[in-house]
Structure formats: structure tokens, C-alpha cells
Design a protein around this motif. Structure first.
Motif, PDB file in Angstrom:
ATOM      1  N   MET A   1     -26.637  -3.830  13.093  1.00 19.35           N
ATOM      2  CA  MET A   1     -26.431  -3.869  14.531  1.00 19.35           C
ATOM      3  C   MET A   1     -26.673  -5.290  15.045  1.00 19.35           C
ATOM      4  N   ILE A   2     -25.733  -5.837  15.775  1.00 21.34           N
ATOM      5  CA  ILE A   2     -25.851  -7.205  16.276  1.00 21.34           C
ATOM      6  C   ILE A   2     -26.700  -7.202  17.543  1.00 21.34           C
ATOM      7  N   ASN A   3     -27.687  -8.106  17.578  1.00 23.47           N
ATOM      8  CA  ASN A   3     -28.588  -8.186  18.722  1.00 23.47           C
ATOM      9  C   ASN A   3     -28.060  -9.205  19.739  1.00 23.47           C
ATOM     10  N   PHE A   4     -27.166  -8.758  20.626  1.00 21.06           N
ATOM     11  CA  PHE A   4     -26.603  -9.652  21.635  1.00 21.06           C
ATOM     12  C   PHE A   4     -27.596  -9.934  22.764  1.00 21.06           C
ATOM     13  N   SER A   5     -28.685  -9.206  22.803  1.00 22.48           N
ATOM     14  CA  SER A   5     -29.654  -9.396  23.893  1.00 22.48           C
ATOM     15  C   SER A   5     -30.775 -10.367  23.514  1.00 22.48           C
ATOM     16  N   LYS A   6     -30.746 -10.909  22.314  1.00 25.80           N
ATOM     17  CA  LYS A   6     -31.823 -11.799  21.880  1.00 25.80           C
ATOM     18  C   LYS A   6     -31.861 -13.075  22.719  1.00 25.80           C
ATOM     19  N   TYR A   7     -30.684 -13.605  23.058  1.00 26.74           N
ATOM     20  CA  TYR A   7     -30.601 -14.811  23.877  1.00 26.74           C
ATOM     21  C   TYR A   7     -30.187 -14.413  25.295  1.00 26.74           C
ATOM     22  N   THR A   8     -30.649 -15.165  26.263  1.00 23.41           N
ATOM     23  CA  THR A   8     -30.442 -14.791  27.664  1.00 23.41           C
ATOM     24  C   THR A   8     -28.979 -14.791  28.073  1.00 23.41           C
ATOM     25  N   ASP A   9     -28.140 -15.578  27.387  1.00 23.42           N
ATOM     26  CA  ASP A   9     -26.718 -15.622  27.757  1.00 23.42           C
ATOM     27  C   ASP A   9     -25.905 -14.508  27.101  1.00 23.42           C
ATOM     28  N   GLY A  10     -26.539 -13.700  26.235  1.00 25.88           N
ATOM     29  CA  GLY A  10     -25.835 -12.596  25.584  1.00 25.88           C
ATOM     30  C   GLY A  10     -24.883 -13.015  24.491  1.00 25.88           C
ATOM     31  N   LEU A  11     -25.030 -14.251  24.018  1.00 24.44           N
ATOM     32  CA  LEU A  11     -24.137 -14.784  22.981  1.00 24.44           C
ATOM     33  C   LEU A  11     -24.868 -14.916  21.649  1.00 24.44           C
ATOM     34  N   VAL A  12     -24.118 -14.780  20.572  1.00 29.42           N
ATOM     35  CA  VAL A  12     -24.652 -15.051  19.235  1.00 29.42           C
ATOM     36  C   VAL A  12     -23.739 -16.055  18.549  1.00 29.42           C
ATOM     37  N   PRO A  13     -24.308 -16.918  17.693  1.00 26.41           N
ATOM     38  CA  PRO A  13     -23.479 -17.853  16.940  1.00 26.41           C
ATOM     39  C   PRO A  13     -22.590 -17.095  15.945  1.00 26.41           C
ATOM     40  N   ALA A  14     -21.370 -17.584  15.786  1.00 23.16           N
ATOM     41  CA  ALA A  14     -20.428 -16.999  14.827  1.00 23.16           C
ATOM     42  C   ALA A  14     -19.935 -18.117  13.911  1.00 23.16           C
ATOM     43  N   ILE A  15     -20.375 -18.076  12.671  1.00 19.00           N
ATOM     44  CA  ILE A  15     -19.964 -19.067  11.667  1.00 19.00           C
ATOM     45  C   ILE A  15     -18.652 -18.588  11.067  1.00 19.00           C
ATOM     46  N   ILE A  16     -17.661 -19.479  11.028  1.00 16.77           N
ATOM     47  CA  ILE A  16     -16.340 -19.126  10.519  1.00 16.77           C
ATOM     48  C   ILE A  16     -16.148 -19.762   9.147  1.00 16.77           C
TER      49      ILE A  16
END
Length: 198
Positions: A1-16
Motif C-alpha cells: 500500500m502506497i503511503n501518499f499521506s506521509k508528506y504534506t503535499d500528498g506526493l511520493v517520488p517515482a523512480i523511472i
């Protein structure tokens, strides 16, 4: 489960990462909506922090990133997306956002290929075994590959693993020399195998 709430902006880094070459192409950010769209369309979509909206990579350039698979890291706050890129990834026209060529790398074998290439280009000045083979020409090099192949077959029929592995290393080494003599590298052979897979 991705934790989108960890950072205040609701974003997570995505490495491509390129699915074939395993090279890292870029880093972007996703919110839940961008992630969901990526999964649905199979085209990587980010949340643009400057434009404050979703944007699908390639929507203007046509250089899409086609999703193959994804993984979530151990903290559930970073994504790794494996993709098949269409064209260059960076907006500058480079293959990657680090201005690197997105070419296949076979680790130590690529390093060995480069050493063999260097010895070939400086064969008249070098005092090495490889340089001496290049000086003797393709017939001698092809003969060495044949000899090593026979030795691999002989050792394969025995139960002496160390001898088998040593002869296998000799065969691969001389085969790399033969490839260089013919103007090819391992990636040319790999491409033939990939085409056969299709």
C-alpha cells in the motif's frame, strides 16, 4: 500500500527505470490520482509541482513511458516504475535526465569488451595476449574459439566443475575477441536473441 499521506503535499517520488537496460531514466512525483491513471492507461503520469496538474510523460512530445511493472519500497513512500520508453526521456532530448546514453550494460563483461576494444585499436603498440591475437588475424582468433569450445565440451562430460568453469571463461573471453574482430559486441547478439523471443 502506497503511503501518499506521509508528506504534506500528498506526493511520493517515482523512480523511472528502463525495463530492458535497467538504467534509471528520470525521477518524478505522483499523487494517488496520477498513480491510478498510470495503472489504468499504462502510460506514466505524474503530478507536476509547477503546473499543479497531472501530466502524462510524452503528452506533447510523443515520448511516452509505457508501464511494464511497479514496486513500492520498504517504507511504502517511494515508487519504482519499470517502463519501455518511446524516444528520449529528458525534455533536453537526452536519453536520461542525467544526460546519459540509455544503452545496455553487462557490467564486468562490458568492461572486458572495452578492454578488448582498446587492445585491438592499439594492437601494434600493445604487448599483450589479446593484441597478439589481433595481430595474427581472424583465422587464428576463430581457431582459438573452436579449440576452447571443444575443451568446454570435454570438461562438461567430467565432474570437475572448476575445470569446466575455467574452460567456459576461456571460451567466452575468446568469443568476445572474435565479436570485436567482426565489428560486433554482446548487445548485437542479445538483440538477435530478443528478436527470436518475439
Amino acid at each position: 500500500m502506497i503511503n501518499f499521506s506521509k508528506y504534506t503535499d500528498g506526493l511520493v517520488p517515482a523512480i523511472i527505470q528502463d525495463n530492458e537496460t535497467k538504467n534509471v531514466l528520470m525521477l518524478g512525483f505522483m499523487n494517488q490520482e496520477a498513480f491510478d491513471k498510470t495503472i489504468t492507461t499504462k502510460k506514466v503520469t505524474f503530478f507536476s509541482r509547477t503546473k499543479k496538474r497531472l501530466w502524462t510523460k510524452g503528452e506533447e512530445s510523443g515520448n511516452f513511458l509505457h508501464l511494464v511493472s511497479y514496486a513500492v519500497d520498504c517504507d511504502n513512500d517511494t515508487l519504482l516504475l519499470k517502463v519501455n520508453p518511446v524516444g528520449p526521456t529528458c525534455h533536453t532530448g537526452s536519453d536520461t535526465c542525467w544526460n546519459e546514453q540509455n544503452s545496455q550494460d553487462f557490467g564486468f563483461l562490458s568492461k572486458l569488451e572495452n578492454t578488448i576494444k582498446e587492445r585491438k585499436e592499439n594492437a601494434s603498440d600493445e604487448k599483450s595476449y589479446v593484441a597478439s591475437l589481433f595481430e595474427k588475424g581472424i583465422n587464428k582468433i576463430a581457431q582459438k574459439v573452436g579449440e576452447e569450445a571443444i575443451e568446454v565440451v570435454i570438461e562438461a562430460k567430467d565432474n570437475k566443475d572448476e575445470l569446466f568453469l575455467n574452460e567456459s571463461a576461456d571460451l567466452l573471453f575468446h568469443y568476445l575477441i572474435l565479436l570485436q574482430t567482426k565489428g560486433f559486441r554482446l548487445n548485437h547478439v542479445v538483440n538477435v536473441l530478443k528478436n527470436r523471443e518475439k
